[in-house]
Design an enzyme around this catalytic site. Structure first.
Site, PDB file in Angstrom:
ATOM      1  N   LYS A 148       0.850  -1.188   0.000  1.00 14.11           N
ATOM      2  CA  LYS A 148       0.000   0.000   0.000  1.00 14.11           C
ATOM      3  C   LYS A 148       0.890   1.244   0.000  1.00 14.11           C
ATOM      4  O   LYS A 148       2.068   1.115   0.390  1.00 14.11           O
ATOM      5  CB  LYS A 148      -0.907  -0.023   1.227  1.00 14.11           C
ATOM      6  CG  LYS A 148      -0.103   0.062   2.504  1.00 14.11           C
ATOM      7  CD  LYS A 148      -0.936  -0.179   3.706  1.00 14.11           C
ATOM      8  CE  LYS A 148      -0.084  -0.179   4.940  1.00 14.11           C
ATOM      9  NZ  LYS A 148       1.088  -1.073   4.887  1.00 14.11           N
ATOM     10  N   TYR A 237      -2.590   5.016   7.145  1.00 13.29           N
ATOM     11  CA  TYR A 237      -2.797   4.216   8.361  1.00 13.29           C
ATOM     12  C   TYR A 237      -3.887   4.833   9.232  1.00 13.29           C
ATOM     13  O   TYR A 237      -4.724   4.121   9.803  1.00 13.29           O
ATOM     14  CB  TYR A 237      -1.498   4.113   9.163  1.00 13.29           C
ATOM     15  CG  TYR A 237      -0.469   3.200   8.566  1.00 13.29           C
ATOM     16  CD1 TYR A 237      -0.527   1.828   8.772  1.00 13.29           C
ATOM     17  CD2 TYR A 237       0.595   3.707   7.814  1.00 13.29           C
ATOM     18  CE1 TYR A 237       0.429   0.985   8.237  1.00 13.29           C
ATOM     19  CE2 TYR A 237       1.555   2.873   7.276  1.00 13.29           C
ATOM     20  CZ  TYR A 237       1.477   1.508   7.479  1.00 13.29           C
ATOM     21  OH  TYR A 237       2.425   0.673   6.951  1.00 13.29           O
TER      22      TYR A 237
END
Length: 386
Positions: A148, A237
């Site tokens: 990611k 995140y």
């Protein structure tokens, strides 16, 4: 992402990959968020072959975090390496028992289709290269695990999803926190109602980006490689945590950016972004990302009966949980686990059992759509419906 790409080697990397200037576009989609706990059936397959992984990109993250984790997996093993550095690849091949014939470069990568030992291609290069290698891997008949953020643009994310679907191959995005024991425990406590009604979340992720002192940071300040700055890299995140803690998708975002463009690090990418997410169940999330503050990786979930704090929340090795309510605070004693090995084993188990990954391409796509909504809200100063 290959975290050791220097400016010179980056140019060589792009030439070898044959990507030229086509990677200049940046932006991105997000993914679906199945929040079920990790499968407990992994141990049932000890008698089956281990799934073979090819690692694309041998930078700092791959060599210091992911590759060592294979030593603790039950169903995954490294069988091939793909790198622009023959010497590094040869050294790592010896360390991990990879046959010399299974070392590839970025030019001959497509011949991996002829290697039956490779089941999964794990893409660990800068985000702007994810789509290219994922599509090539799918066309070569391999399943794909991609780091990611999934890709810089929604279109590139969709291209990855479409290529894997057309090839009949699985696509998983490496959201390691969703395989980490403390994060899974936090989700479970919220779902059981231990906090009462979830009202709000705060999530903060920041670090000092140092492209001149740490070559692993060099690509992070180049927009056509990174796709964006702190939001795309570590803010994801905070964003993903808000989504998996609520178990919902936000309906509206607002944002503010603060970037000192006189700082050489931020000529192309943003530094600090504060953003808020409104969820349909009534929860609000206040999140931050930054490239100019001392390291933070935390979140706190507030309910009407209790709050839960995880700090650090997304560290590689250590986590700490505190729960508070009207009677005081307590610190649950949870056992650390290897989130990287769990993530790899999950991908391997999905291949073995023909299951859909917990964090499929759609999960990455959702986050990238939200990232771009946040960028729009910061740019316009207006709330953006999503």
């Amino acid at each position: 992402m290959d975290r050791s790409v220097s400016p010179d080697s980056r140019r060589q990397f792009l030439r070898q990959a044959g990507l030229g200037t086509a990677l200049a576009a940046v932006a991105g989609p997000a993914a679906a968020l199945p929040l079920s706990s990790l499968s407990s059936t992994a141990m049932q397959h000890a008698d089956q072959k281990k799934i073979g992984f090819a690692i694309v990109g041998l930078g700092k993250f791959a060599t210091e975090q992911m590759m060592p984790a294979f030593k603790e997996t039950k169903h995954a093993r490294i069988v091939a390496l793909v790198s622009g550095s023959p010497d590094k690849a040869a050294r790592l091949a010896r360390e991990y028992g990879v046959e010399p014939k299974n070392i590839y470069n970025y030019q001959n990568f497509d011949t991996i289709r002829d290697n039956p030992a490779v089941d999964v291609v794990y893409v660990v290069v800068p985000p702007a290269l994810h789509a290219d290698f994922a599509v090539r891997a799918a066309r070569a008949g391999k399943h794909v695990l991609s780091e990611k953020p999934m890709a810089p643009t929604v279109a590139e994310c969709q291209r990855m999803i479409d290529a894997c679907r057309e090839a009949g191959k699985k696509l998983m995005i490496a959201y390691r926190a969703q395989y980490e024991p403390f994060n899974l425990d936090a989700i479970a406590r919220i779902r059981r109602g231990e906090l009462g009604k979830l009202m709000q979340i705060t999530a903060d992720h920041g670090r000092i980006v140092d492209p001149t002192g740490d070559k692993a940071d060099s690509w992070r300040v180049v927009k056509k490689l990174a796709g964006g700055g702190s939001l795309m890299d570590i803010g994801i995140y905070s964003l993903n945590a808000a989504r998996y803690l609520t178990g919902e998708e936000p309906t509206e975002v607002t944002a503010m950016e603060m970037t000192d463009r006189s700082d050489p690090r931020f000529k192309e990418v943003e530094d600090r972004i504060h953003f808020t997410l409104r969820f349909p169940g009534g929860a609000l999330a206040t999140c931050t990302s930054a490239y100019s503050i001392q390291e933070v990786k935390r979140f706190r979930a507030f309910g009407d009966k209790a709050w839960l704090d995880l700090d650090p929340a997304t560290d590689y090795y250590r986590h700490h949980m505190t729960i508070g309510d009207k009677d005081g605070q307590r610190e649950p004693q949870l056992k650390e686990g290897n989130q990287f090995a769990a993530e790899l084993d999950h991908m391997a188990e999905c291949v073995l059992n023909n299951k859909t990954p917990k964090t499929p391409g759609e999960e990455g796509l959702r986050d990238i759509r939200l990232v771009h909504a946040i960028y729009e809200a910061a740019r316009t100063g207006k709330a953006v419906k999503v």
